[in-house]
Structures are given as C-alpha cells and as structure tokens.
Design a protein around this motif. Sequence first.
Motif, PDB file in Angstrom:
ATOM      1  N   THR A  81      40.262  28.422  46.433  1.00  0.00           N
ATOM      2  CA  THR A  81      40.798  27.139  47.103  1.00  0.00           C
ATOM      3  C   THR A  81      42.007  26.687  45.950  1.00  0.00           C
ATOM      4  N   SER A  82      42.138  27.320  45.005  1.00  0.00           N
ATOM      5  CA  SER A  82      43.251  27.069  44.169  1.00  0.00           C
ATOM      6  C   SER A  82      43.630  28.447  43.237  1.00  0.00           C
ATOM      7  N   VAL A  83      44.720  28.715  43.054  1.00  0.00           N
ATOM      8  CA  VAL A  83      45.042  29.474  42.071  1.00  0.00           C
ATOM      9  C   VAL A  83      46.442  28.916  41.330  1.00  0.00           C
ATOM     10  N   LYS A 103      39.998  28.637  41.523  1.00  0.00           N
ATOM     11  CA  LYS A 103      38.952  27.700  41.880  1.00  0.00           C
ATOM     12  C   LYS A 103      38.348  27.971  43.036  1.00  0.00           C
ATOM     13  N   LEU A 104      37.290  27.485  43.299  1.00  0.00           N
ATOM     14  CA  LEU A 104      36.485  28.002  44.822  1.00  0.00           C
ATOM     15  C   LEU A 104      35.323  27.105  44.837  1.00  0.00           C
ATOM     16  N   ALA A 105      34.610  27.005  45.933  1.00  0.00           N
ATOM     17  CA  ALA A 105      33.448  26.534  46.249  1.00  0.00           C
ATOM     18  C   ALA A 105      32.666  27.791  46.707  1.00  0.00           C
ATOM     19  N   GLY A 106      31.862  28.455  46.135  1.00  0.00           N
ATOM     20  CA  GLY A 106      31.348  29.778  46.636  1.00  0.00           C
ATOM     21  C   GLY A 106      29.957  30.027  45.877  1.00  0.00           C
ATOM     22  N   GLN A 107      29.576  31.442  46.176  1.00  0.00           N
ATOM     23  CA  GLN A 107      28.181  31.815  45.920  1.00  0.00           C
ATOM     24  C   GLN A 107      28.625  32.888  44.431  1.00  0.00           C
ATOM     25  N   THR A 108      29.523  33.364  44.220  1.00  0.00           N
ATOM     26  CA  THR A 108      29.798  34.073  43.127  1.00  0.00           C
ATOM     27  C   THR A 108      31.131  33.489  42.316  1.00  0.00           C
TER      28      THR A 108
END
Length: 161
Positions: A81-83, A103-108
């Motif tokens: 979601t962001s770099v 950044k992210l919203a995730g499982q890893t």
Amino acid sequence: MELTHIDASGDAQMVDVTAKSVTHRVAVAESYIEMQPETLKLIIEGGHKKGDVLAVARIAGIQAAKKCSDLIPLCHPLMLTSVKVLLTPDTDSSRVLVTATCKLAGQTGVEMEALTAASVAALTIYDMCKAVDKAMVIGGVQVLEKQGGKSGHYQLQKDAK
C-alpha cells in the motif's frame, strides 16, 4: 528456533500464511553506498550526464519492492500500500544513505520488500555512477524496524551490532 522455509523432509517450501490474521505491517530497511567525494558532489549538484541519479534510484527502489517475489524464491507476492525510498547524501562520510519503508495490510511481513528496495536503490546509484567511480562500496543492508504480525514490534538496537 526453526527455519520456516524448510519442511520436515528438508525441502524448501513457501510458508502457508492462510490462517494468519490480516494486520497492518510496516518494515524499514537501510543501505548505503560510499563513493569518492567528487562523485557525491556530482550527484548532489545534478551534474551527472545520465540525469538525476537520486530520482532514478528512488524509482528503482520502489519498483524493486513491487517485484520482490519475482526476485526472491518463496517470497509471497504482496499488495503493497506504500513504498517510500529516501536518499540522503552524507558529505561527511562521502556516501548516500538509502532508507526504504514498505507498508501493507496483510498476512505476512514486508521486510524482504524493504530490504530489496534499499539494495536496488544503492545498486542503481552504482550503475549510474560506475563510469566515474569504480571503487564505490555498497553496505549496511539491514532491517531497522518492523511492525505488525504475531512477532510484534522489532527495532534494531544500534549498539547491538
């Protein structure tokens, strides 16, 4: 402690993250590239004949984070979601410090993406400047911080090296 990318038979495997919760995850990594003072001056003043070295390195770092799973076997393809890639010239040390935040919203986690971004940004500076300075040195590739997931918050203790 056991390696997560090796199964009971000793074979390489991609970690199954299906049952993991989706959480907000952040990773910050850094690297640096040391060079001759004249090379750094050329970069800072924008006098390089190939163009804006720092702008190209920033874009390369962002692209590298997005391609991490294509480069490193067993890495999960992630919906970042962001770099952000920050390039900071340091005239006292005659180097450029590269800091990458993913950044992210995730499982890893996103540590590998941040490390890849920091590494490729430094490699791009090398590539663009090798004609004027073949003795450049890339180093210091490390995770500074990670947040999210089961293991929680990690921050590198600078005196722990």
